[in-house]
Design an enzyme around this catalytic site. Sequence first.
Site, short mmCIF file in Angstrom:
data_model
loop_
_atom_site.label_atom_id
_atom_site.label_comp_id
_atom_site.label_asym_id
_atom_site.label_seq_id
_atom_site.Cartn_x
_atom_site.Cartn_y
_atom_site.Cartn_z
N ASN A 47 0.86 -1.18 0.00
CA ASN A 47 0.00 0.00 0.00
C ASN A 47 0.90 1.24 0.00
OD1 ASN A 47 -1.81 2.04 0.49
ND2 ASN A 47 -2.24 1.43 2.62
N TRP A 48 0.96 1.89 -1.15
CA TRP A 48 1.90 3.02 -1.29
C TRP A 48 1.37 4.30 -0.66
CZ3 TRP A 48 3.75 2.81 -7.14
CH2 TRP A 48 4.37 1.58 -7.36
N LYS A 49 0.09 4.32 -0.31
CA LYS A 49 -0.54 5.54 0.24
C LYS A 49 -0.28 6.71 -0.72
CE LYS A 49 -0.14 3.42 4.71
NZ LYS A 49 -0.09 3.55 6.16
N HIS A 87 -9.50 1.46 4.55
CA HIS A 87 -8.24 1.61 5.29
C HIS A 87 -8.44 2.54 6.49
CE1 HIS A 87 -4.15 2.81 6.27
NE2 HIS A 87 -3.79 1.66 5.73
N GLU A 96 -6.81 4.91 7.60
CA GLU A 96 -6.62 6.35 7.31
C GLU A 96 -7.86 6.94 6.67
OE1 GLU A 96 -2.88 5.80 5.31
OE2 GLU A 96 -2.00 5.26 7.23
N GLU A 104 -5.51 -4.67 10.49
CA GLU A 104 -4.46 -3.68 10.71
C GLU A 104 -4.74 -2.92 12.00
OE1 GLU A 104 -2.46 -2.56 6.74
OE2 GLU A 104 -4.21 -1.29 6.97
N GLY A 128 2.43 2.48 10.68
CA GLY A 128 3.40 3.57 10.54
C GLY A 128 4.10 3.95 11.83
N SER A 168 3.29 -1.96 10.28
CA SER A 168 4.74 -2.04 10.49
C SER A 168 5.34 -3.41 10.15
CB SER A 168 5.10 -1.63 11.92
OG SER A 168 4.74 -0.27 12.15
N GLY A 226 2.82 -1.09 4.25
CA GLY A 226 2.85 0.33 3.90
C GLY A 226 4.27 0.79 3.64
P1 PGA Z 1 2.78 0.48 7.60
O1 PGA Z 1 1.32 0.67 6.96
O2 PGA Z 1 3.31 -0.83 7.07
O3 PGA Z 1 3.55 1.65 7.14
O4 PGA Z 1 2.60 0.42 9.09
C1 PGA Z 1 0.45 -0.40 6.75
C2 PGA Z 1 -0.85 0.09 6.17
O5 PGA Z 1 -1.31 1.17 6.56
O6 PGA Z 1 -1.45 -0.57 5.29
#
Ligand code: PGA
Length: 236
Positions: free
Chosen positions: A6-8, A90, A92, A160, A166, A196, A217
Site C-alpha cells: 500500500n503506497w498511500k 483503510h 486512514e 491492521e 506507521g 509495520s 505500507g
Molecule cells: P505500515 O502501513 O506498514 O507503514 O505500518 C500499513 C498500512 O497502513 O497498510
Amino acid sequence: MLIAGNWKMFKGVGEAGEFCRALREADLGTVDVVVCPPYVSLAAAVQALSMTEIGVAAQNVHWADDGAFTGEISAPMLRELGVYGTIVGHSERRQFFGETDDTVVKRILAAMEHGLHVIACVGETASEREAGDTESVIRRQVGAIAEGVADTDDLVIAYEPVWAIGTGKTATPEIAQEAHALVKSILDVPVLYGGSVKPDNAAELAAQPDVDGALVGGASLDVKSFATICREASHS
Ligand code: PGA
C-alpha cells in the site's frame, strides 16, 4: 500467501513506473504480489507490470458507477485501466475521511459487482485496545461486512491494528494470530496482517496459522525491502 504493498500518497507516475520495472526483475519468492499505487500512477503501474503475475490495485473506490461525486473514482473506471482490485476501508480513510462501516460495505459491493478483488481493512485503535474493546471493534467492523456482502469469493480482510500502522510497533505474532482467528470466526476469508510489517518480522508473522499474507505500507516503498518481505513470507 498474498503480499500487498500500500503506497498511500507516495510515488507519482515517474517513480511508480521506475519502481514497477525494478520489481519485475526482483526475486519475489513464491507469494502472490499486488501493488497499490495512488490513482494517478495506476496506469503506469499496470503498463509496467503487464505480462507479469504482479497485480495492481487501487487504494479506494466509490460505490456509484458515475455521478456528481467530486474527487471520487468508480469501479468501471478502474476496470478500464486494467486494475485488478482495490483496498477499501483503510484506517486512514476511516480516521481522516469519514469512512464508516456502511460506506465500506457499499464500496465493497460496487467493486465486486464490477469484478474487482477487494482488500477490506479492519482494526482497533490504541485507545480501543487499551479499553479492552479490541474484540467488539473487530466484531462490529467484520460483522458489517459479513452481513452486507453475500459473495465473498473475491474478498480478503486486512487486520491492521491502527496503533501498529506507521509506528514501528508491530503486533506480536500472537496478537495477530488471535485477531485473525477472530476475524475468520465471523467471516471465512483469507486475512492479511498490516501494521509495520518489515523484512525482519515478515517471516514470523506469516508463519502464524491464520495469517494469509500482509498489507505493507512504508516498507513496500523500497523495492529491496518489499522483495525481501515477499521472499521471507514465501518460506512459511
Ligand atoms: P505500515 O502501513 O506498514 O507503514 O505500518 C500499513 C498500512 O497502513 O497498510
